[in-house]
Design a protein around this motif. Structure first.
Motif, PDB file in Angstrom:
ATOM      1  N   GLU A  11      23.103  45.378  37.065  1.00  0.00           N
ATOM      2  CA  GLU A  11      23.931  45.994  36.026  1.00  0.00           C
ATOM      3  C   GLU A  11      24.147  47.490  36.282  1.00  0.00           C
ATOM      4  O   GLU A  11      25.240  48.018  36.089  1.00  0.00           O
ATOM      5  N   LYS A  69      31.652  40.050  39.167  1.00  0.00           N
ATOM      6  CA  LYS A  69      31.443  41.176  38.250  1.00  0.00           C
ATOM      7  C   LYS A  69      31.778  42.493  38.923  1.00  0.00           C
ATOM      8  O   LYS A  69      32.271  43.413  38.288  1.00  0.00           O
ATOM      9  N   THR A  90      38.712  35.849  38.212  1.00  0.00           N
ATOM     10  CA  THR A  90      38.745  37.228  37.720  1.00  0.00           C
ATOM     11  C   THR A  90      40.171  37.724  37.506  1.00  0.00           C
ATOM     12  O   THR A  90      40.368  38.879  37.122  1.00  0.00           O
TER      13      THR A  90
END
Ligand code: 5AD
Ligand code: FES
Length: 347
Positions: free
Chosen positions: A249, A283, A332
């Motif tokens: 993250e 991501k 995505t």
């Protein structure tokens, strides 16, 4: 308040180190908004395109002993391999058939190959595939060697600086390696006209958030065309085996901040990110990355290029990786393109 900082970063492409630090320390609150602004910024220059680079990991012999790296010379618990020049060229040939127009030759610092060997490989790939870019990732080399490789036709060079903090660099590497030589190489690469990639790991041992915040001033100074970052991932047979891996993250926030600082940069969602989180590469694209580097090396050697534990894509054929990535990227809202994907210079 965090949003205002991101908005200012988007407008000015720069913050003070203290401001970057505030964002990094609060990455959990800020990452979603930063990602959204980073994707908008990327779209201004590159639309929804994601560029692919065919990675050829041609040798896992290395003369160095970086404390974090699984292919360090001191690791005796590893089967070494090297591809012949012909095998490297034939990897590029099969990559070409799969649609790749950039080849990245990456290896440990293997002194078995001479400059002549590399020059011949580069020349041969460029002769067979004149519409392709050749990127080198060969570690530190002499000024003369970097010049010769450029003259042989190499277009780009990736050399991560690993950390912009000299003291931190010394904690990651033995005394036989020096930060100054790293900087000398990066400077040579720029002078010789390579498109240059630098980069670092997120969460490497002894790294502080302040170190991460200071990376941006370094990036702005070097102004590279490419930046490769990924989380540090523990490798069991290294001196850093007891350190924890970095955070996916936090890496994602760093990707977004890099995109906002260097709006046109070519920024990969790395294999390391995909290793730490199964959706890591998707991501990464949704945090502002715009490059993927699937592996073209023969499956027989894949599992041996283990920079860190549990590396993904070691069993798949190149064609399978390409299919897998296409499907992943579709989710995505992005599209894989197969042109050279050069840096967009300011006009
Ligand atoms: N975890 C994550 N990345 C690593 N690299 C080397 N070892 C590791 C590790 N344990 C990265 C370095 C190097 C690049 C080729 O791979 O940043 O520059
Ligand atoms: Fe090979 Fe670090 S162990 S470059």
């Amino acid at each position: 308040m965090y949003k205002a900082l991101i908005d200012r970063l988007e407008a000015d492409s720069f913050l003070t180190a203290d401001e970057y630090l505030t964002l990094i320390e609060n990455y959990k609150q800020i990452s979603a908004y930063a990602a959204q602004r980073a994707v908008e910024t990327k779209k201004k220059y590159y639309g929804n395109k994601v560029f692919v680079r065919g990675l050829i990991e041609f040798s896992n012999y290395c003369r160095n002993n970086c404390y974090y790296c699984g292919i360090r010379a001191g690791n005796k618990n590893i089967e070494r391999y090297r591809l012949t020049p012909d095998e490297i060229v034939s990897c590029a040939d099969s990559g070409y058939e799969l649609g790749f127009r950039t080849f990245v030759l990456q290896g440990g610092e293997d002194t078995h190959y001479t400059d002549d060997d590399f020059c011949r490989v580069i020349g041969e790939i460029k002769k067979r595939h004149p519409d392709c870019a050749v990127t080198l990732s060969l570690g530190e080399r002499s000024t003369e060697s970097l010049k010769r490789l450029k003259d042989a036709g190499a277009d780009r060079y990736l050399l991560r600086h690993e950390t912009a903090n000299r003291e931190h660099y010394r904690k990651l590497h033995p005394d036989s390696m020096s930060f100054d030589n790293r900087l000398r190489c990066i400077d040579d690469l720029k002078r010789f006209g390579y498109q240059v990639g630098v980069g670092f790991m997120v969460g490497s041992p002894y790294q502080t958030d302040r170190d991460l915040a200071n990376e941006f001033a370094f990036l702005r100074k070097v102004n590279p065309q490419m930046v490769g970052i990924g989380p540090f991932i523990t490798h069991k047979d290294t001196p850093f085996s007891d350190f924890e891996s970095g955070s996916a993250e936090k890496t994602l926030l760093m990707l977004s901040l890099i995109r906002l600082t260097l709006p046109r940069v070519l920024l990969p969602a790395t294999t390391a990110l995909g290793t730490l989180d199964i959706k890591g590469r998707e991501k990464g694209i949704l945090a502002g990355a715009n490059v993927l580097m699937p592996n073209l090396s023969p499956v027989s050697v894949r599992g041996k290029y283990m920079l860190y534990d549990n590396k993904i894509c070691t069993g798949e054929e190149a064609a399978q990786c390409v299919e897998c990535l296409k499907n992943r990227i579709k989710t995505t809202g992005h599209e894989i393109v197969t042109d050279r994907g050069d840096y967009k210079n300011e006009v």
